[in-house]
Motif scaffolding. Structure first.
Motif, short mmCIF file in Angstrom:
data_model
loop_
_atom_site.label_atom_id
_atom_site.label_comp_id
_atom_site.label_asym_id
_atom_site.label_seq_id
_atom_site.Cartn_x
_atom_site.Cartn_y
_atom_site.Cartn_z
N LYS A 1 104.66 49.61 31.08
CA LYS A 1 104.22 50.10 29.77
C LYS A 1 105.25 51.10 29.23
CE LYS A 1 102.00 53.27 27.10
NZ LYS A 1 102.01 54.73 27.03
N GLY B 1 96.25 57.17 22.35
CA GLY B 1 96.79 57.08 23.72
C GLY B 1 96.33 55.84 24.45
N ASP C 1 97.94 53.16 27.34
CA ASP C 1 97.87 53.37 28.80
C ASP C 1 96.72 52.53 29.37
OD1 ASP C 1 99.87 55.30 28.74
OD2 ASP C 1 98.45 56.97 28.55
#
Ligand code: ASP
Ligand code: MG
Length: 412
Positions: free
Chosen positions: A7, A152, A155
């Motif tokens: 990632k 976010g 993730d």
């Protein structure tokens, strides 16, 4: 072929040059024989810009359209990353969430991943594709609308893919070279950890460490995904960065693994509420119905049947909390004299699985703070953490003093 998930966060894909550098890292893993799933974030700053545009266009926006706009940053990076890999003669294809499909709930802007059927991507790997580049942070609801997973969230996309594809590991490339004992910008003595247990990482993430989205750590813990945090700006060896893993895989660790902090806290007090059964339930039901995430709670000693009730919540929820208790008062559900909000507080926490078997951590923490003349306003504890709410102007001092006192600069 073994599958690896890689990632790349926003700063790691911020320019075409950086995308090229990230693609080279991917090429190295492909050369080792992996089928690689690359999860990309939007270029850094892009999502903030999109969120800003939505708010300017429509202050009380329709969450479905928010997701349609805000998810688009990742689409750009996914396509660019696939093109970059193709230019390097690596067979690659981009995938948006709905194409995979990443099936989520319909909680727009905060959706949860329900399932990722691996068949479509696996079929492409079988045909010779080496890299699937997937737009992080997004999915599709049962109604067929685009959803996003909360800020976010890429993730979480990465860990969910690692679980769904039984990946050997999930590598999170970011702008720091791992997980630190505390933020190096606050304490110069912060030390990079080679390994950290899932539970410790979960506490640190939810207590304010920004390196991983909390939900991604929850998922990694549940599905036992080996998670590695490392920098995309340095040449990397196979054991670079920090491995987030099962506590059994960690030989020696300090009693305290890290010190976390959050500036984004407010303390609110309801002055003079009745001290009888059911009152706390009414107050906190009103707050929860009002969408307030209450964190710490204290009830003071009662005098003549009245008491004060104090809680903490994120700073940007103070207005909502105020409205929730005022409405409950107007409706005769609760009664109090006044509501006070203090936005100048911060939460500082020490975290470590060693606390399960070692006593005295709380006593030491309180002593350290008192020696610095820092007043503790609220305390909460769990099995592996102690958090205190203090005046915000002492936050850095508290973090440094605790880091020193628990000797976190030294490895176990
Ligand atoms: N681009 C999204 C954000 O900034 C998701 C992510 O990068 O994880 O929140
Ligand atoms: Mg991030």
């Amino acid at each position: 072929m073994p599958v690896l998930v890689m990632k790349f966060g926003g700063t790691s894909v911020a320019t075409l040059d950086r995308i090229r550098r990230a693609a080279k890292r991917v090429g190295v893993e492909v050369a080792k024989g992996y089928d690689v799933i690359v999860i990309v974030s939007a270029m850094s700053g892009k999502t903030n810009e999109l969120v800003g545009w939505v708010g300017e266009t429509s202050p009380l926006f329709d969450a479905r359209e928010y997701d349609a706009v805000v998810s688009s940053g990742e689409n750009v990076t996914a396509g660019l990353m696939a093109l970059t890999l193709q230019e390097m003669d690596v067979p690659a294809r981009s995938w948006q969430g709905w194409q995979v499909p990443v099936q989520t709930t319909s909680a727009h802007s905060a959706a949860r991943i329900e399932d990722i059927p691996p068949e479509n991507i696996m079929a492409k790997f079988a045909e010779g594709m080496k890299v699937a580049v997937v737009a992080g942070f997004q999915g599709v609801s049962p109604e067929g609308r685009i959803t996003t997973l909360g800020r976010g969230g890429s993730d979480t996309t990465a860990v969910a893919f690692a679980a769904a594809f039984n990946a050997e590991r999930c590598d999170i490339y970011t702008d720091v070279d791992g997980v630190y004992t505390t933020d190096p910008r606050v304490s110069a003595k912060a030390r990079k950890l080679d390994r950290i247990a899932f539970e410790e990482m979960l506490e640190l993430a939810s207590l304010g460490a920004k390196v991983l989205q909390t939900r991604s750590v929850e998922l990694a813990m549940r599905y036992k995904v080996k998670l590695r945090v490392l920098s995309s700006f340095e040449e990397q060896s196979d054991d670079a960065g920090t491995l987030v893993c099962d506590e059994e895989e960690i030989m020696e660790s300090n009693v305290v693994a890290g010190v976390a902090f959050s500036r984004d806290e407010a303390k609110m007090t309801l002055v003079s509420v009745a001290d009888r059964p059911g009152i706390a339930a009414k107050i906190f039901t009103a707050l929860s119905d009002g969408g307030v995430n209450v964190d710490m709670i204290v009830q003071n000693i009662a005098e003549e049947g009245r008491t004060d009730m104090t809680w903490s919540c994120p700073t940007d929820q103070v207005a909502r909390a105020q409205k929730a208790v005022e409405d409950a008062k107007t409706d005769g559900i609760i009664n109090y004299q006044e509501v006070i909000a203090d936005r100048d507080v911060a939460k500082v926490s020490v975290v470590g699985i060693g606390m399960r078997s070692h006593t005295g951590v709380a006593a030491k923490m309180f002593e350290v703070l008192s020696a610095e003349g820092i007043n503790i306003q609220v305390i909460t504890t769990s099995e592996i953490k102690i958090s205190v709410l203090i005046d915000r102007k002492y936050m850095e001092l508290a973090v440094q003093a605790l880091h020193d006192a628990f000797e976190l600069e030294k490895a176990a």
